[in-house]
Design an enzyme around this catalytic site. Structure first.
Site, PDB file in Angstrom:
ATOM      1  N   ARG A 115       0.807  -1.217   0.000  1.00  0.00           N
ATOM      2  CA  ARG A 115       0.000   0.000   0.000  1.00  0.00           C
ATOM      3  C   ARG A 115       0.849   1.280   0.000  1.00  0.00           C
ATOM      4  O   ARG A 115       0.636   2.185  -0.817  1.00  0.00           O
ATOM      5  CB  ARG A 115      -0.922   0.031   1.238  1.00  0.00           C
ATOM      6  CG  ARG A 115      -2.139  -0.852   1.126  1.00  0.00           C
ATOM      7  CD  ARG A 115      -2.509  -1.410   2.473  1.00  0.00           C
ATOM      8  NE  ARG A 115      -1.522  -2.420   2.821  1.00  0.00           N
ATOM      9  CZ  ARG A 115      -1.673  -3.722   2.543  1.00  0.00           C
ATOM     10  NH1 ARG A 115      -2.785  -4.145   2.041  1.00  0.00           N
ATOM     11  NH2 ARG A 115      -0.714  -4.595   2.792  1.00  0.00           N
ATOM     12  N   THR A 116       1.791   1.365   0.924  1.00  0.00           N
ATOM     13  CA  THR A 116       2.504   2.638   1.120  1.00  0.00           C
ATOM     14  C   THR A 116       3.390   2.956  -0.085  1.00  0.00           C
ATOM     15  O   THR A 116       3.360   4.068  -0.620  1.00  0.00           O
ATOM     16  CB  THR A 116       3.346   2.571   2.409  1.00  0.00           C
ATOM     17  OG1 THR A 116       2.531   2.072   3.455  1.00  0.00           O
ATOM     18  CG2 THR A 116       3.885   3.934   2.782  1.00  0.00           C
ATOM     19  N   HIS A 135       4.435   5.903  11.564  1.00  0.00           N
ATOM     20  CA  HIS A 135       4.021   5.728  10.163  1.00  0.00           C
ATOM     21  C   HIS A 135       3.035   6.875   9.905  1.00  0.00           C
ATOM     22  O   HIS A 135       1.819   6.694   9.865  1.00  0.00           O
ATOM     23  CB  HIS A 135       3.345   4.361  10.009  1.00  0.00           C
ATOM     24  CG  HIS A 135       3.109   3.924   8.600  1.00  0.00           C
ATOM     25  ND1 HIS A 135       3.221   4.754   7.509  1.00  0.00           N
ATOM     26  CD2 HIS A 135       2.754   2.701   8.108  1.00  0.00           C
ATOM     27  CE1 HIS A 135       2.952   4.064   6.409  1.00  0.00           C
ATOM     28  NE2 HIS A 135       2.661   2.821   6.744  1.00  0.00           N
ATOM     29  N   LYS A 170      25.941  -5.071  -0.945  1.00  0.00           N
ATOM     30  CA  LYS A 170      27.398  -5.227  -1.123  1.00  0.00           C
ATOM     31  C   LYS A 170      28.169  -4.557   0.003  1.00  0.00           C
ATOM     32  O   LYS A 170      29.373  -4.358  -0.102  1.00  0.00           O
ATOM     33  CB  LYS A 170      27.824  -4.608  -2.463  1.00  0.00           C
ATOM     34  CG  LYS A 170      27.124  -5.194  -3.670  1.00  0.00           C
ATOM     35  CD  LYS A 170      27.615  -4.478  -4.933  1.00  0.00           C
ATOM     36  CE  LYS A 170      26.636  -4.610  -6.064  1.00  0.00           C
ATOM     37  NZ  LYS A 170      26.857  -3.598  -7.111  1.00  0.00           N
ATOM     38  N   ARG A 228      11.310   3.780   3.987  1.00  0.00           N
ATOM     39  CA  ARG A 228      10.815   2.829   4.998  1.00  0.00           C
ATOM     40  C   ARG A 228      12.009   2.015   5.468  1.00  0.00           C
ATOM     41  O   ARG A 228      12.790   1.519   4.653  1.00  0.00           O
ATOM     42  CB  ARG A 228       9.747   1.910   4.406  1.00  0.00           C
ATOM     43  CG  ARG A 228       9.406   0.755   5.336  1.00  0.00           C
ATOM     44  CD  ARG A 228       8.214  -0.044   4.896  1.00  0.00           C
ATOM     45  NE  ARG A 228       6.987   0.693   5.125  1.00  0.00           N
ATOM     46  CZ  ARG A 228       5.768   0.153   5.010  1.00  0.00           C
ATOM     47  NH1 ARG A 228       5.641  -1.117   4.643  1.00  0.00           N
ATOM     48  NH2 ARG A 228       4.693   0.871   5.246  1.00  0.00           N
TER      49      ARG A 228
HETATM   50  N1   CP Z   1      -0.340  -0.076   5.916  1.00  0.00           N
HETATM   51  C1   CP Z   1       0.852  -0.342   5.354  1.00  0.00           C
HETATM   52  O1   CP Z   1       1.873   0.266   5.709  1.00  0.00           O
HETATM   53  O2   CP Z   1       0.817  -1.296   4.386  1.00  0.00           O
HETATM   54  P1   CP Z   1       2.088  -1.746   3.528  1.00  0.00           P
HETATM   55  O3   CP Z   1       3.053  -2.433   4.477  1.00  0.00           O
HETATM   56  O4   CP Z   1       1.560  -2.671   2.477  1.00  0.00           O
HETATM   57  O5   CP Z   1       2.707  -0.511   2.964  1.00  0.00           O
END
Ligand code: CP
Length: 318
Positions: free
Chosen positions: A65-66, A143, A93, A115
């Site tokens: 999603r993100t 998040h 590496k 992320r």
């Molecule tokens: N909600 C969320 O962060 O989903 P993903 O891990 O798929 O990005």
């Protein structure tokens, strides 16, 4: 000059967590996202707002999603987007994170979306690059874009956040989504209750403003919103619950449990769902579920964040 109203300006170059935002910031982001949402339902889903901007998606952890919604958001605003995953980068590496970031910076991007499994990595990068950094999830810390899209979804349905009762159930300790949501909902005046096994509850939980409940029934009593969380096995060295079957029995969100909530309760989950563990399939797909609306709003919120960090140039406070 005493009666001259101060004009609001969004002053954040980086998006590191909901902690950094004032109430005015959050409402401004939500209003901006609401104004962008319509673009995604046009036949031609593109505006020139970020034409010429370069945006790098740098993901050290899996994401559906993100990652995709940041990319879609950027493309709908005509930015040039590039994706790099740790598994196929020179991190494999032996290149350090900082060296990698400096090399990305040498290509002069405008925004780096990151992320990472370690809390604080997005903040660390702000000290090494000139680009805006957007936290797409750092360890169990925050998040922020998920928290904002959750606030947007609830506000769309309830018309407000203040005074709502929000139950967050499950693996609170390892969940950056829980952290961002507790901070966001309490800032806007909601009552946040949390429930889950003791091994999933951080000792500082009440200092965030949430009420720790002794049972999931207590948490969902008269709730306007019930949010279930996935068990974050990737952040646990050893199993912290006896079995998934027992977890589901005591903490899974099912129709019987929801009799304690308000009849118009909203059912939320940040995804990915483990069906039959934290939530039964009939609840995930049934009345009150806004889980896929959360995903739709994720694009609008991320368009707003990309736009605002670029628009904040020249008036930045970090
Ligand atoms: N909600 C969320 O962060 O989903 P993903 O891990 O798929 O990005």
């Amino acid at each position: 000059m005493g009666n001259v109203k101060e004009i609001y300006r969004f002053r954040h170059k980086h998006i590191l967590g909901i902690e950094q935002f004032s109430v005015a910031d959050i409402f401004y982001i939500l209003d901006t996202a609401a104004s962008f949402k319509e673009i995604s339902s046009r036949p031609i889903k593109k505006v020139p707002t970020l034409r010429g901007k370069t945006i790098i998606n740098f993901f050290f952890e899996p994401s559906t999603r993100t990652r995709l919604s940041f990319e879609i958001a950027a493309k709908r605003m005509s930015a040039d987007t590039f994706n790099i995953a740790a598994s196929t980068s020179s991190a494999q590496k032996g290149e350090t994170l900082i060296d990698t970031a400096c090399n990305l910076e040498a290509m002069n991007p405008d925004i780096i979306i990151i992320r990472h499994s370690s809390s604080g990595v997005p903040s660390l990068l702000t000290r090494h690059v000139r680009a805006s950094i957007i936290n797409a999830g750092d360890g169990a810390h925050e998040h922020p874009s998920q928290g904002l899209l959750d606030l947007m979804t609830v506000r769309e349905h309830k018309g407000k956040i203040e005074g709502l009762k929000v139950a967050i159930v499950g693996d609170i300790a390892h969940s950056r989504v829980a952290h961002s949501n507790i901070v966001g909902f309490t800032k806007l005046g909601a009552e946040v209750r949390v429930a889950g096994p003791a091994t999933f509850m951080p000792p500082y939980i009440e200092s965030l403003g949430a009420r720790l409940c002794g049972s999931v029934e207590e948490a969902v009593q008269d709730a306007d919103v019930v949010m279930a969380l996935r068990i974050q096995k990737e952040r646990q060295d050893d199993p912290l619950i006896p079995s998934l079957r027992e977890y589901s029995q005591f903490y899974g969100i099912n129709r019987s449990l929801l009799r304690h909530a308000r009849p118009d309760v909203l059912i939320m989950h940040p995804g990915p769902i483990n069906r039959g563990v934290e939530m039964s399939p009939d609840v995930a797909d049934g009345a009150g579920s806004v889980i896929l609306e959360q995903v739709t709003n994720g694009v609008a919120v991320r368009m707003a964040l990309l736009y605002l960090v670029m628009g904040s140039e020249g008036s930045r406070v970090g």
